[in-house]
Design an enzyme around this catalytic site. Structure first.
Site, PDB file in Angstrom:
ATOM      1  CG  ASP A 200      42.464  15.851 -23.243  1.00  0.00           C
ATOM      2  OD1 ASP A 200      42.683  14.743 -22.821  1.00  0.00           O
ATOM      3  OD2 ASP A 200      42.998  16.852 -22.744  1.00  0.00           O
ATOM      4  CD  GLU A 266      40.261  12.704 -20.571  1.00  0.00           C
ATOM      5  OE1 GLU A 266      41.235  12.202 -19.548  1.00  0.00           O
ATOM      6  OE2 GLU A 266      40.632  13.694 -21.097  1.00  0.00           O
TER       7      GLU A 266
END
Length: 541
Positions: A200, A266
């Site tokens: 993330d 990401e």
């Protein structure tokens, strides 16, 4: 050398809160996921990605981790995780999980200790800074959730950095002890048999050590007050720092000690910067295996946009690996997002599936996407997303794409739970339930299965290189080739039919809704075609 499993994989994202509840508490859990894994395997996908399941106060739905090496009781136990992982592997599915490394929860023991004073062993594990002379924050950086990215803590008499909620303090990756601790948490899950990580906010790990303020964003035309203050700055000092690459190389080195591990990061940026970062973060063989971009998760739906994204990555990282998705847990579902370009919801669902599965790289599918699921219209009193609650109605938030999976149209809450679901299950979503989809031989679900199967069995789809075909809007076209085999892919991104002239010999193959009659290819609105050919093929309007 055997081709790595992730090179042309289709990864199915599961949002655990909303997949299947096995306890009746209204929240999905690991045992519910295990129950539904045969369905996931039936799609033909290669891997599942789980959004956070780790111990958390759930201020940001698990993206505020308070223990990196345990399962939140909301989702089950480590034993439940092990059982889910073993079942997935038995079904031929790899498993990766979200790793939220840039920040923790403010309830994490590391932060609890860090905030006590300025001399404790973890005093420098987070980003602390003194107020300016007038008491204001150290920099002008904004949080994604509104307001300054700094929270004053009276206990230490300093500000701490939070790029997201104030309950999500940023770790100080400039401290080698922090890096070592984070690597230990990754090792814990790799030892347990996990197949990799979805990292993330991978470009947020390091901040500018000099704490320089950001300049304003460059905008064309008159400047207006943005709902999202974050977007009013050119965020060059609070993320995308060069030190990120050195850390990723350390994490990659750890993963390379295991077999068949994959890291996808990401990249939290939009537009060309996102594509540039994808290229940078996947360059060579010592960083990310691939990068997950937001470039195709916005409203843009034009041939130029899709070509620019893919071609930009090809040029920037010719040896890198992209990961493309149209929907996820943070953006409105694409069937709704692109509705103004559609003949119908079903038509845009089929077109987008055909496009996505033909792209070179790794493909991501968000739960429910294979049903043609639409965005849920939320009322204010139904919201749980703190971002939406704060900015309503300017920002609708993320709850609309996170509502529960719909399994059985005849059951309460569409079979998701026997209790009260944490987000509502509404009629327009129930209309896309799995039982209804399974009863149709030519519906969206079967189309996804067929198209994923076509992608996996056609050599041009798995290994073919992409060559672009210049056609006017609204047509997107390219040829993927391997050895002497060619597959030309043509997509009509409008609701109006288009006729093309074909020079050369080819045969329609795979899922398609076009007709090829002699030298004429007719695409209906939102139409698409895959043309198999050995020799050159030319298309013109």
């Amino acid at each position: 050398m055997m081709r790595e499993w992730w090179r042309d994989a289709v990864i199915y994202q599961i949002y655990p809160r909303s997949f299947q509840d096995s306890t009746g508490d209204g929240v999905g859990d690991l045992n519910g996921i295990t129950q539904r894994l045969p369905y996931v395997a039936s799609l033909g996908v290669d891997c599942i990605w789980l959004s956070p399941i780790f111990t958390s106060p759930q201020a940001d739905m698990g993206y505020d981790v308070s223990d990196y090496t345990d399962i939140d009781p909301l989702f089950g136990t480590l034993a439940d995780f092990d059982r889910m992982l073993a079942t997935a592997h038995e079904l031929g599915l790899k498993v990766i999980t979200d790793q939220v490394l840039s920040h923790t929860s403010d309830k994490h023991p590391w932060f609890v200790e860090s905030r006590k004073d300025r001399t404790n062993p973890k005093a420098d594990w987070y980003v602390w800074a003194d107020p300016l002379e007038d008491g204001s924050p150290p920099t002008n950086w904004h949080s994604h959730f509104g307001g300054p990215a700094w929270e004053f803590d009276a206990m230490r008499g300093q500000y701490y950095l939070h790029n997201f909620l104030s309950q999500q303090p940023d770790l100080n990756f400039h401290n080698p002890d922090v890096v070592a601790a984070i690597l230990d948490t990754a090792r814990f899950w790799l030892d347990r048999g996990l197949d990799g990580f979805r990292l993330d906010t991978v470009n947020y790990y390091f901040h500018d050590k000099k704490l320089r303020s950001n300049p304003p964003a460059k905008r064309a035309g008159p400047q207006v007050m943005a709902t999202d203050l974050y977007g009013m700055q050119d965020n060059i000092h609070n993320k995308n720092q060069p030190e990120n690459l050195a850390f990723l190389e350390q994490l990659r080195s750890l993963c390379d000690q295991y077999t068949d591990i994959m890291m996808v990061g990401e990249v939290g940026d939009m537009g060309q910067r996102s594509i540039d970062l994808m290229a940078q973060y996947t360059a060579g063989n010592g960083r990310l295996h691939m990068a997950y971009s937001f470039a195709m998760l916005g409203p843009d739906f034009s041939p130029e946009h899709f070509r620019r994204c893919i071609e930009g990555f090809q040029k920037g990282a010719p040896d890198g690996q992209p990961s493309w998705s149209f929907s996820n847990h943070d953006v409105p579902r694409h069937v709704t997002r692109w509705a103004k370009h559609a003949v119908s919801e079903d038509a845009i669902a089929r077109l987008s599936c055909a496009m996505l599965m033909s792209f070179e790289g790794t493909i991501g599918v968000y739960q429910g996407e294979e049903l043609g699921q639409t965005e849920t219209v939320m009322e204010y009193h139904e919201l749980t997303d703190l971002q939406a609650i704060r900015f309503w109605p300017g920002i609708k938030g993320r709850d609309g794409c996170r509502t529960p999976m719909v399994w059985d149209s005849t059951a309460p809450n569409a079979g998701f739970t026997t209790g009260t679901p944490w987000l509502p299950v509404k009629g327009p979503q129930v209309a896309h339930a799995v039982d209804l989809a399974e009863a149709s031989n030519d519906g969206i679900l079967q189309f996804y299965r067929d198209t994923i199967g076509f992608r996996k069995t056609h050599p041009c789809m798995t290994q073919g290189k992409t060559a672009w075909i210049k056609l006017p809007d609204p047509l997107l076209a390219f040829t993927r080739s391997v050895d002497d085999r060619h597959l030309t892919c043509v997509f009509n991104l409008s609701a109006e039919p288009v006729v093309l002239h074909v020079a050369g010999s080819g045969t329609l193959t795979g899922p398609q809704n076009a007709t090829l009659d002699a030298d004429t290819l007719t695409l209906p609105g939102n139409g698409f075609a895959f043309i198999d050919h050995a020799d050159k093929l030319k298309l013109k309007v």
